[in-house]
Structures are given as C-alpha cells and as structure tokens.
Design a protein around this motif. Structure first.
Motif, mmCIF file in Angstrom:
data_model
loop_
_atom_site.group_PDB
_atom_site.id
_atom_site.type_symbol
_atom_site.label_atom_id
_atom_site.label_comp_id
_atom_site.label_asym_id
_atom_site.label_seq_id
_atom_site.Cartn_x
_atom_site.Cartn_y
_atom_site.Cartn_z
ATOM 1 N N ASP A 94 0.824 -1.211 0.000
ATOM 2 C CA ASP A 94 0.000 0.000 0.000
ATOM 3 C C ASP A 94 0.861 1.264 0.000
ATOM 4 O O ASP A 94 2.026 1.243 0.399
ATOM 5 C CB ASP A 94 -0.915 -0.003 1.224
ATOM 6 C CG ASP A 94 -0.102 0.018 2.508
ATOM 7 O OD1 ASP A 94 0.797 -0.837 2.671
ATOM 8 O OD2 ASP A 94 -0.324 0.926 3.335
ATOM 9 N N ALA A 95 0.253 2.357 -0.464
ATOM 10 C CA ALA A 95 0.981 3.628 -0.628
ATOM 11 C C ALA A 95 1.569 4.123 0.695
ATOM 12 O O ALA A 95 2.719 4.577 0.740
ATOM 13 C CB ALA A 95 0.066 4.689 -1.227
ATOM 14 N N ALA A 96 0.792 4.028 1.777
ATOM 15 C CA ALA A 96 1.296 4.519 3.063
ATOM 16 C C ALA A 96 2.470 3.654 3.542
ATOM 17 O O ALA A 96 3.459 4.167 4.066
ATOM 18 C CB ALA A 96 0.181 4.549 4.104
ATOM 19 N N ARG A 98 4.549 1.928 1.606
ATOM 20 C CA ARG A 98 5.719 2.246 0.779
ATOM 21 C C ARG A 98 6.335 3.579 1.210
ATOM 22 O O ARG A 98 7.555 3.741 1.214
ATOM 23 C CB ARG A 98 5.338 2.287 -0.703
ATOM 24 C CG ARG A 98 5.194 0.905 -1.327
ATOM 25 C CD ARG A 98 5.035 0.987 -2.844
ATOM 26 N NE ARG A 98 3.790 1.609 -3.241
ATOM 27 C CZ ARG A 98 2.620 0.968 -3.371
ATOM 28 N NH1 ARG A 98 2.545 -0.327 -3.133
ATOM 29 N NH2 ARG A 98 1.542 1.617 -3.752
ATOM 30 N N LEU B 69 -1.748 10.723 8.191
ATOM 31 C CA LEU B 69 -0.358 10.386 7.869
ATOM 32 C C LEU B 69 0.545 11.619 7.932
ATOM 33 O O LEU B 69 0.245 12.653 7.343
ATOM 34 C CB LEU B 69 -0.306 9.792 6.459
ATOM 35 C CG LEU B 69 1.028 9.237 5.973
ATOM 36 C CD1 LEU B 69 1.382 7.942 6.690
ATOM 37 C CD2 LEU B 69 0.989 8.998 4.462
ATOM 38 N N LEU B 71 4.489 12.564 7.018
ATOM 39 C CA LEU B 71 5.666 12.022 6.333
ATOM 40 C C LEU B 71 6.754 13.067 6.264
ATOM 41 O O LEU B 71 6.490 14.235 6.015
ATOM 42 C CB LEU B 71 5.318 11.670 4.886
ATOM 43 C CG LEU B 71 4.753 10.307 4.555
ATOM 44 C CD1 LEU B 71 4.597 10.213 3.041
ATOM 45 C CD2 LEU B 71 5.647 9.189 5.068
ATOM 46 N N ARG B 79 7.171 10.072 -3.792
ATOM 47 C CA ARG B 79 6.613 8.804 -4.254
ATOM 48 C C ARG B 79 5.203 8.588 -3.710
ATOM 49 O O ARG B 79 4.356 7.990 -4.371
ATOM 50 C CB ARG B 79 7.537 7.642 -3.853
ATOM 51 C CG ARG B 79 8.664 7.504 -4.844
ATOM 52 C CD ARG B 79 9.893 6.872 -4.241
ATOM 53 N NE ARG B 79 11.053 7.422 -4.894
ATOM 54 C CZ ARG B 79 11.759 6.791 -5.832
ATOM 55 N NH1 ARG B 79 11.463 5.565 -6.185
ATOM 56 N NH2 ARG B 79 12.793 7.382 -6.388
ATOM 57 N N TYR B 80 4.972 9.080 -2.508
ATOM 58 C CA TYR B 80 3.618 8.977 -1.952
ATOM 59 C C TYR B 80 2.645 9.786 -2.805
ATOM 60 O O TYR B 80 1.554 9.321 -3.126
ATOM 61 C CB TYR B 80 3.607 9.463 -0.504
ATOM 62 C CG TYR B 80 2.234 9.416 0.126
ATOM 63 C CD1 TYR B 80 1.679 8.204 0.530
ATOM 64 C CD2 TYR B 80 1.479 10.570 0.288
ATOM 65 C CE1 TYR B 80 0.422 8.149 1.090
ATOM 66 C CE2 TYR B 80 0.210 10.527 0.854
ATOM 67 C CZ TYR B 80 -0.310 9.313 1.250
ATOM 68 O OH TYR B 80 -1.568 9.249 1.803
ATOM 69 N N ASP B 83 2.031 7.908 -5.966
ATOM 70 C CA ASP B 83 1.359 6.636 -5.677
ATOM 71 C C ASP B 83 -0.106 6.801 -5.312
ATOM 72 O O ASP B 83 -0.949 5.989 -5.676
ATOM 73 C CB ASP B 83 2.029 6.067 -4.415
ATOM 74 C CG ASP B 83 2.636 4.715 -4.618
ATOM 75 O OD1 ASP B 83 2.794 4.308 -5.768
ATOM 76 O OD2 ASP B 83 2.966 4.083 -3.592
ATOM 77 N N ARG B 84 -0.384 7.852 -4.544
ATOM 78 C CA ARG B 84 -1.629 7.913 -3.797
ATOM 79 C C ARG B 84 -2.718 8.700 -4.520
ATOM 80 O O ARG B 84 -3.889 8.520 -4.239
ATOM 81 C CB ARG B 84 -1.316 8.560 -2.441
ATOM 82 C CG ARG B 84 -2.443 8.667 -1.456
ATOM 83 C CD ARG B 84 -2.875 7.296 -0.973
ATOM 84 N NE ARG B 84 -3.907 7.444 0.050
ATOM 85 C CZ ARG B 84 -5.157 7.812 -0.224
ATOM 86 N NH1 ARG B 84 -5.533 8.051 -1.465
ATOM 87 N NH2 ARG B 84 -6.037 7.927 0.761
#
Lengths: 203, 203
Positions: A94-96, A98, B69, B71, B79-80, B83-84
């Motif tokens: 999952d994105a989180a 990763r 979240l 980060l 990348r998040y 990705d997300r």
C-alpha cells in the motif's frame, strides 16, 4: 513474462565492508536471485579507477551490470533487483506502507550513515573522539528509528528494502558510542535485530 | 478505487528557497494535485522547533500531512504523491527506465546538492571561494548528468520524478561556478532546461 535477459546473471561490484554494497547483497539474498560478486576495494590505490572502468563516473561502489545495463547508486540497484527479478516482493503493498519504507531508507542515507556510522563508529574504531554534539544526534536518530519500527519487520509483516538498509548498518551502529545504550533505549530495534540478522549478506 | 482519504487536502510544510521543498512542490504541480502550502523557514530562530512540532524529528523540511499520515523525507513524500493520487504517472513504465530515474534522483542527492548547490553556488552567493577541487567535481557531475539525459525528458518521453529533482536545482546550478560553462559543455541539459522550466513550482 520473463524476457531472455532474465537468464543473464547480474554482476555486483563492491566491497563487503561497504554499507551500500551490503545493502545490495542483502537485497539479492532476500530476493533469492543468483548473482556474481566482484570485489572492488575503493580504498585501494587503483580502486576509483577500477570503479570508473566498471561504469561509475565518480569512481565509487556499488555498481551493477545486468546484460547491457550498467547501474550505479544503491537506490537504483536495489529497486531494480526487486522490480526486475522474480522472488518475494520487497516493497509494501500500500501507498502509506511504501511511504514509510522510503522514509526509513532516507533516514539511513541522511542520518544513520553520516551520524552513526561516519560520525560515531569510525572515530571510535580509530581511537578518536567524535565531533562535539554527534552523540546527541546519534541518540536522536536511534529514537526516531525506534518510534517508526514495526513489531515484526520495520514496515510490516514481511521484510522490505528498509530492513536491508538498516540491517547493513547494524553492526556499526551497535559498535558506535550511541549503540552502547541501545539495548535499554531501543527495545523494538533490538527485537527487530534478532530477526534481521538473517538478512546479513553471506558474501 | 478512491478512498475517503482522497478528499482530504494534503498540506506541505516547507520553504520556497529549499531545493527539497521545491521538488515536492513540482511533484504536486506535475500531478495536478490540489494541496495547501505552509511556509516554514528552518533558518528562522523557531524554525527547527516548528518543524519538530509538525512531525519532523530532526527539525527539518519538507513535511507532508495527509489525513492521519505525517511524512518527512522527500524520497517518501514525492513517491507517496505519485502513488496515492490520480494524475499522470511520474515514474517510467519499465524496470530499466525506473532504475535510470532512481539513479538520477540519487545523483541529485549525493552529488548535485552537496557539490553544485552547497559546494559552488552557496560560496559564490556569499562572495567566498569554494573548497579546492570542488569546481572539478562540479564539472564531473554535470558531465555525468549530460551523459544520462534523454533527448526529451530526462528518462524518456514524459517527465518523471527525476525531472522534478533536477529542475528544483537548476537555477542554483546555472548560477554556480560550474554552471558558467554549462551552455557549451552540456547542450542536452540546456535543451532539457528550456522544456523543464515549466516544472518550476509556482508557490
């Protein structure tokens, strides 16, 4: 689908003392990909020149050859190994997850390696004192890792590239000045390390 | 499938002079993801403390909040974002292309930023001489980038995270001592930069 390139054995150039070579070796091991290792000591007189010949423009290690592809930089090599070969996936689903893995990897690059390895372990191993303030920084790095570490592997129920990165530094961390008080202040990391010994490269 | 979290606006904490904040801003722009920007100057007296409050254990920027979240580290944030969220993919489709992209990103982290930005641009901007040997290193970094750059974008026919990383440094590179002779020695990069101006953050 496998392409004919999958049958070409990848070749890793590096030195087993090098944290970044170790990360690549662990990645091959976790993925169970057959590879050839070519020792290349960058501290030897001809080391940087040999590394340039092997395709690294800055004369460093590690370097990967796979068929026609030459790659340098551990970020590129490890993801390529995970991406290109069969074997257990080394990135969370999952994105989180990763994102957490990438955060761990970046902390190893920007904090663990410069502060705990070069700032504390190397001076200690040479009988020198670390620069003032480095011990405090090292403890802050360990505290951040301890906060982030999962109860099993660093980023969940199976090992990922984050585990390969941190495992490659652990002997140096434990032997650093900050590592001395790790057992009492970082129980999750110590628990993880029992498990993660298995990721240490055999080469 | 979209989850309810997609409706939460991500918040980026950072400073527009910061290369790593710029990389994240460009990534949002390339992806066309709505976000909120919170200025956080780490060079201000209370900057590191504010960054710690925002969730960065080492008191640095950038930091991303998205729903629950938090980060830190640009590798994780960019990348998040890719990705997300919906929007154009910012990573190449094939393993070798992604490896080249990761190699570019790592060269920015380990060479462009320390050598061209901190080693050459910063001393020049402060009227100081760079450390001996830095100019030669800077030229070697530019030569490596020139060798790797594709004819359109850095890693192929569309922009990727590699373009965001290098674009965020380009004003500083061009203004660095090594940047002076870039037009003649790095025609591909100069051609790329004409195109990549569009990736500069608007914030």
């Amino acid at each position: 689908m496998k392409s004919p390139g999958d049958r070409v054995i990848p070749v890793l150039y590096g030195a087993s003392y090098s944290v970044y070579t170790r990360i690549c070796l662990s990645t091959f091991g976790m993925k169970a990909v057959p590879f050839r290792f070519e020792a290349l000591d960058v501290f030897a007189g001809d080391g940087p020149a040999r590394a340039r010949l092997a395709g690294h423009p800055f004369g460093k290690i590690p370097i990967l050859h796979h068929g026609d592809l030459t790659l340098y930089e551990t970020l590129a090599i490890t993801r390529y190994i995970d991406d290109r070969f069969e074997g257990p996936p080394l990135q969370p689903d999952d994105a989180a997850g990763r994102a957490r893995m990438n955060q761990f990897i970046s902390i190893v690059d920007t904090q663990v390696y410069p502060v705990l390895v070069w700032g504390l372990y190397v001076p200690k191993s040479e009988g020198r004192k670390p620069k003032p303030g480095t011990l405090g920084k090292g403890r802050a790095v360990l505290a951040a890792l301890e906060t982030l570490a999962g109860p099993e592997w660093l980023c969940g129920a199976r090992p990922t590239l984050a585990d390969a990165y941190l495992a490659a530094c652990m002997d140096y961390i434990i032997d650093s000045a900050a590592g001395n008080d790790m057992a009492s202040n970082a129980p999750r990391l110590m628990n993880w390390w029992q498990r993660a010994q298995a990721l240490k490269p055999k080469a």
